[in-house]
Scaffold this motif. Structure first.
Motif, mmCIF file in Angstrom:
data_model
loop_
_atom_site.group_PDB
_atom_site.id
_atom_site.type_symbol
_atom_site.label_atom_id
_atom_site.label_comp_id
_atom_site.label_asym_id
_atom_site.label_seq_id
_atom_site.Cartn_x
_atom_site.Cartn_y
_atom_site.Cartn_z
ATOM 1 N N ILE A 1 0.825 -1.220 0.000
ATOM 2 C CA ILE A 1 0.000 0.000 0.000
ATOM 3 C C ILE A 1 0.858 1.270 0.000
ATOM 4 O O ILE A 1 0.661 2.164 -0.799
ATOM 5 C CB ILE A 1 -0.945 0.023 1.242
ATOM 6 C CG1 ILE A 1 -1.812 -1.229 1.260
ATOM 7 C CG2 ILE A 1 -1.793 1.291 1.251
ATOM 8 C CD1 ILE A 1 -2.883 -1.301 0.201
ATOM 9 N N ARG A 2 1.840 1.283 0.887
ATOM 10 C CA ARG A 2 2.659 2.493 1.008
ATOM 11 C C ARG A 2 3.507 2.788 -0.223
ATOM 12 O O ARG A 2 4.078 3.856 -0.339
ATOM 13 C CB ARG A 2 3.657 2.310 2.154
ATOM 14 C CG ARG A 2 3.088 2.585 3.486
ATOM 15 C CD ARG A 2 4.209 2.429 4.485
ATOM 16 N NE ARG A 2 3.617 2.053 5.747
ATOM 17 C CZ ARG A 2 4.298 1.901 6.861
ATOM 18 N NH1 ARG A 2 5.594 2.072 6.865
ATOM 19 N NH2 ARG A 2 3.691 1.577 7.963
ATOM 20 N N LEU A 3 3.662 1.770 -1.052
ATOM 21 C CA LEU A 3 4.626 1.924 -2.153
ATOM 22 C C LEU A 3 3.955 2.001 -3.517
ATOM 23 O O LEU A 3 4.543 1.630 -4.528
ATOM 24 C CB LEU A 3 5.638 0.761 -2.118
ATOM 25 C CG LEU A 3 6.409 0.593 -0.806
ATOM 26 C CD1 LEU A 3 7.367 -0.585 -0.888
ATOM 27 C CD2 LEU A 3 7.183 1.870 -0.456
ATOM 28 N N LYS A 4 2.725 2.506 -3.533
ATOM 29 C CA LYS A 4 2.038 2.596 -4.830
ATOM 30 C C LYS A 4 2.530 3.784 -5.625
ATOM 31 O O LYS A 4 2.420 3.807 -6.848
ATOM 32 C CB LYS A 4 0.537 2.701 -4.609
ATOM 33 C CG LYS A 4 -0.084 1.364 -4.295
ATOM 34 C CD LYS A 4 -1.574 1.452 -4.347
ATOM 35 C CE LYS A 4 -2.167 0.071 -4.392
ATOM 36 N NZ LYS A 4 -3.582 0.091 -4.082
ATOM 37 N N LYS A 5 3.042 4.785 -4.924
ATOM 38 C CA LYS A 5 3.522 5.980 -5.612
ATOM 39 C C LYS A 5 4.787 6.464 -4.909
ATOM 40 O O LYS A 5 4.719 7.032 -3.818
ATOM 41 C CB LYS A 5 2.433 7.050 -5.579
ATOM 42 C CG LYS A 5 2.701 8.193 -6.510
ATOM 43 C CD LYS A 5 1.481 9.088 -6.568
ATOM 44 C CE LYS A 5 1.772 10.324 -7.390
ATOM 45 N NZ LYS A 5 0.693 11.315 -7.270
ATOM 46 N N ILE A 6 5.922 6.172 -5.524
ATOM 47 C CA ILE A 6 7.203 6.557 -4.925
ATOM 48 C C ILE A 6 7.762 7.723 -5.741
ATOM 49 O O ILE A 6 8.123 7.550 -6.908
ATOM 50 C CB ILE A 6 8.202 5.372 -4.972
ATOM 51 C CG1 ILE A 6 7.581 4.131 -4.319
ATOM 52 C CG2 ILE A 6 9.521 5.743 -4.318
ATOM 53 C CD1 ILE A 6 8.338 2.835 -4.634
ATOM 54 N N LEU B 1 11.046 -2.858 -7.730
ATOM 55 C CA LEU B 1 10.750 -1.458 -8.020
ATOM 56 C C LEU B 1 10.336 -1.336 -9.480
ATOM 57 O O LEU B 1 11.054 -1.765 -10.392
ATOM 58 C CB LEU B 1 11.965 -0.583 -7.732
ATOM 59 C CG LEU B 1 12.389 -0.558 -6.256
ATOM 60 C CD1 LEU B 1 13.442 0.499 -6.016
ATOM 61 C CD2 LEU B 1 11.210 -0.321 -5.336
ATOM 62 N N GLU B 2 9.177 -0.730 -9.661
ATOM 63 C CA GLU B 2 8.575 -0.701 -10.981
ATOM 64 C C GLU B 2 8.544 0.713 -11.514
ATOM 65 O O GLU B 2 8.113 1.647 -10.838
ATOM 66 C CB GLU B 2 7.142 -1.245 -10.857
ATOM 67 C CG GLU B 2 6.450 -1.417 -12.178
ATOM 68 C CD GLU B 2 5.437 -2.550 -12.120
ATOM 69 O OE1 GLU B 2 4.921 -2.840 -11.016
ATOM 70 O OE2 GLU B 2 5.147 -3.127 -13.180
ATOM 71 N N TYR B 3 9.080 0.873 -12.709
ATOM 72 C CA TYR B 3 8.939 2.131 -13.430
ATOM 73 C C TYR B 3 8.935 1.734 -14.900
ATOM 74 O O TYR B 3 9.984 1.503 -15.500
ATOM 75 C CB TYR B 3 10.095 3.082 -13.087
ATOM 76 C CG TYR B 3 9.963 4.411 -13.786
ATOM 77 C CD1 TYR B 3 8.953 5.303 -13.432
ATOM 78 C CD2 TYR B 3 10.821 4.765 -14.812
ATOM 79 C CE1 TYR B 3 8.809 6.521 -14.090
ATOM 80 C CE2 TYR B 3 10.688 5.975 -15.478
ATOM 81 C CZ TYR B 3 9.676 6.846 -15.107
ATOM 82 O OH TYR B 3 9.531 8.039 -15.779
ATOM 83 N N LYS B 4 7.749 1.598 -15.425
ATOM 84 C CA LYS B 4 7.590 0.949 -16.736
ATOM 85 C C LYS B 4 8.403 1.577 -17.874
ATOM 86 O O LYS B 4 8.981 0.844 -18.681
ATOM 87 C CB LYS B 4 6.110 0.864 -17.106
ATOM 88 C CG LYS B 4 5.372 -0.201 -16.298
ATOM 89 C CD LYS B 4 4.332 -0.931 -17.138
ATOM 90 C CE LYS B 4 3.811 -2.147 -16.411
ATOM 91 N NZ LYS B 4 2.596 -1.877 -15.647
ATOM 92 N N GLU C 1 14.247 6.291 -1.633
ATOM 93 C CA GLU C 1 12.909 6.822 -1.340
ATOM 94 C C GLU C 1 12.007 5.722 -0.762
ATOM 95 O O GLU C 1 11.163 5.985 0.094
ATOM 96 C CB GLU C 1 12.265 7.400 -2.611
ATOM 97 C CG GLU C 1 13.022 8.595 -3.210
ATOM 98 C CD GLU C 1 13.110 9.794 -2.268
ATOM 99 O OE1 GLU C 1 12.244 9.918 -1.379
ATOM 100 O OE2 GLU C 1 14.081 10.584 -2.407
ATOM 101 N N THR C 2 12.197 4.504 -1.237
ATOM 102 C CA THR C 2 11.350 3.394 -0.776
ATOM 103 C C THR C 2 11.560 3.104 0.712
ATOM 104 O O THR C 2 10.600 2.940 1.458
ATOM 105 C CB THR C 2 11.636 2.117 -1.597
ATOM 106 O OG1 THR C 2 11.369 2.404 -2.966
ATOM 107 C CG2 THR C 2 10.765 0.956 -1.152
ATOM 108 N N ILE C 3 12.819 3.036 1.126
ATOM 109 C CA ILE C 3 13.019 2.697 2.561
ATOM 110 C C ILE C 3 12.478 3.808 3.452
ATOM 111 O O ILE C 3 11.988 3.566 4.546
ATOM 112 C CB ILE C 3 14.491 2.364 2.917
ATOM 113 C CG1 ILE C 3 15.462 3.424 2.429
ATOM 114 C CG2 ILE C 3 14.855 0.999 2.394
ATOM 115 C CD1 ILE C 3 16.905 3.167 2.870
#
Ligand code: ADP
Length: 491
Positions: free
Chosen positions: A62-67, A95-98, A132-134
């Motif tokens: 949930i927290r990582l839908k928009k980084i 980590l996803e960035y299409k 940013e994720t951590i």
């Protein structure tokens, strides 16, 4: 009591999700071993298009839908999902960035055969997204363990861009070098695009060498500790310009923080007693079944089977480093030793073409598969008698250790991790577990091949060496403990 730490382990490849070489195996098996030793370890890697969401059951976080990730003036939005390394409790964040990672290939565009032109952007974004994720997770590792150039900018980012952010205070960085030849070297004009041109010139200098941006250099200069994947390679890269690949002086300047720790083997994956890719299982005490795998391998590669004919296996990226010029130059003499040869690999066009021709020229003796095929790699380990690795240089090498466990005696050149793991049977019959040559020449390699083929005909001696090889223990435990000691020292 041993100390346990919070470790963030970051890599561009992790087996079984995405793999081009040994890096992926290490970045799967080492975190598992560190977990076993009680560390709180989490892994982060890019979500490439080829990673199947269904197969690996990737879950939303949930927290990582928009980084939010800033690259210079541009704000990008990444996201992350998570899963576990199969058969383990090690959590992996993808980590996803299409626009950057939605494609199937990792570094090289299959359509052109060339590196993607935006690799600097891709892995810089990946590195920033990790930090940013951590932060979004409120999970503060004590150490970020980086691997190779793709994540080598993280220590630099922490030291400079993130230096004033209290969340990152006190986090230490370790950079493991798996191969000095891959450095992430780019034209200087990318600096603005990847968002580091606004820094002080002296800081930018840390990222530049020979007038190009060099991610590995930045990591070597700014990480708190450095490791490489074998003790001998750690020496070679500090002693010889060719091994140091242009960064020898920097490595020397970090000598007191640079450790050589031998890679280990994940024997839950590489074990002839339980390997699901094998038609017949076998062990050191029951080697006779190994021959069923040889039959199967030869049938699959459309070569005739003869018990007395040694099969030489090769599984490798087809690049100069691996000694393919020796193999291609000497192919006629190799095959005149009355052996068969099976090659699995992908890589440089010149070698692919050569092997295709060789398969036509020697239809009963030589076969090649120009694919990436994990299952066939296992079958070659089990079905061959001899495994050939005549590397020009070899940071560690995993296949020679896999070969030992499969009773497939390795022929190696004495360099890097090959020198640290294989003992020449002719030079040391009491301890020998393979065949070793030193000089990088066709003749030296042929001599070792002759020794191996001759020994193979003496079945009693061969069995003795096979047993010794299969019982050798290169599991991760010892090396993982050494990493624990380095973490402790840094913290
Ligand atoms: P490197 O990391 O330099 O490629 P290593 O010996 O450390 O060399 O690791 C190579 C790993 O990649 C091994 O697990 C090997 O089995 C695997 N591999 C290489 N090429 C192929 C291929 N074409 N198909 C399947 N596995 C491969």
């Amino acid at each position: 009591m041993k100390n346990k730490y919070r470790i963030l382990f970051v890599s561009s490849e992790v087996t079984p999700f995405a793999k081009t070489g040994g890096l992926a195996d290490v970045c799967s098996s080492l975190p598992k071993a560190l977990f076993e030793q009680g560390h709180d370890i989490r892994v982060m890697m890019p979500k490439y298009g080829l990673i199947s969401e269904r197969k690996y059951v990737l879950r939303e976080v949930i927290r990582l839908k928009k980084i939010p990730v800033w690259m210079g003036k541009d704000e990008h939005h990444a996201s992350a999902r998570s899963a576990f390394i199969p058969e383990s409790k090690v959590q992996v964040y993808f980590l996803e960035y299409k626009p950057y990672f939605g494609r199937n290939d990792l570094y090289v565009d299959a359509a052109t055969g060339k590196d993607f032109p935006d690799n600097a952007d891709r892995f810089m974004l990946f590195s920033r997204a990790i930090l940013e994720t951590i932060k979004l997770l409120h999970w503060q590792p004590q150490v970020i363990h980086c691997n190779d150039w793709q994540t080598a900018m993280i220590p630099w980012l922490l030291k400079h861009e993130y230096a004033d952010d209290p969340f990152f205070k006190g986090i230490k960085t370790l950079l493991s070098i798996h191969n000095m030849t891959y450095q992430g070297s780019f034209d200087k004009n990318i600096l603005t695009r990847i968002g580091i041109a606004a820094q002080e010139p002296s800081l930018i200098d840390e990222t530049i060498i020979y007038d190009r941006v060099n991610f590995l250099k930045a990591g070597l200069m700014t990480a708190d500790a450095l490791t490489t994947v074998s003790p001998t390679y750690a020496q070679e890269i500090q002693q010889d310009q060719t091994f140091g690949a242009g960064l020898m002086d920097i490595l020397r300047s970090r000598a007191k923080d640079l450790y050589g720790i031998l890679n280990g083997v994940d024997y839950s994956v590489w074990n002839p007693e339980s390997d699901p890719s094998l038609p017949a299982h076998y062990s050191a005490n029951d080697i006779e079944q190994k021959i069923e795998n040889k039959k199967h391998l030869l049938a699959r590669m459309k070569l005739p089977f003869a018990e007395q004919t040694p099969v030489i296996g090769v599984v490798s990226r087809l690049v100069d480093q691996k000694g393919f010029d020796l193999i291609t130059e000497e192919i006629e003499k190799i095959l005149s030793l009355k052996c068969q040869m099976v090659v699995l690999g992908m890589g440089e066009e010149k070698y692919q073409r050569f092997f295709e021709q060789a398969a036509k020229k020697y239809p009963d003796q030589f076969a090649v598969s120009l694919t990436f095929d994990e299952e066939l790699a296992h079958l070659i380990e089990a079905g061959s008698d001899i495994f050939l690795m005549p590397s020009r240089f070899e940071p560690c090498g995993l296949n020679q250790m896999y070969s030992l466990r499969y009773g497939t005696l390795p022929i190696v050149r004495k360099t890097g991790g090959l020198a640290d793991t294989i003992i020449d049977f002719v030079g040391d019959p009491e301890r020998g577990n393979g065949f070793v040559f030193e000089e990088y020449t066709g003749n030296a390699m042929l001599q070792a091949l002759q020794n191996a083929v001759k020994t193979f005909q003496d079945i009693k001696t061969w069995r003795k060496i096979q047993k010794r090889a299969m019982k050798a223990d290169f599991s991760w435990q010892f090396s993982a403990e050494n990493f624990g000691k380095i973490y402790q020292k840094m913290i």
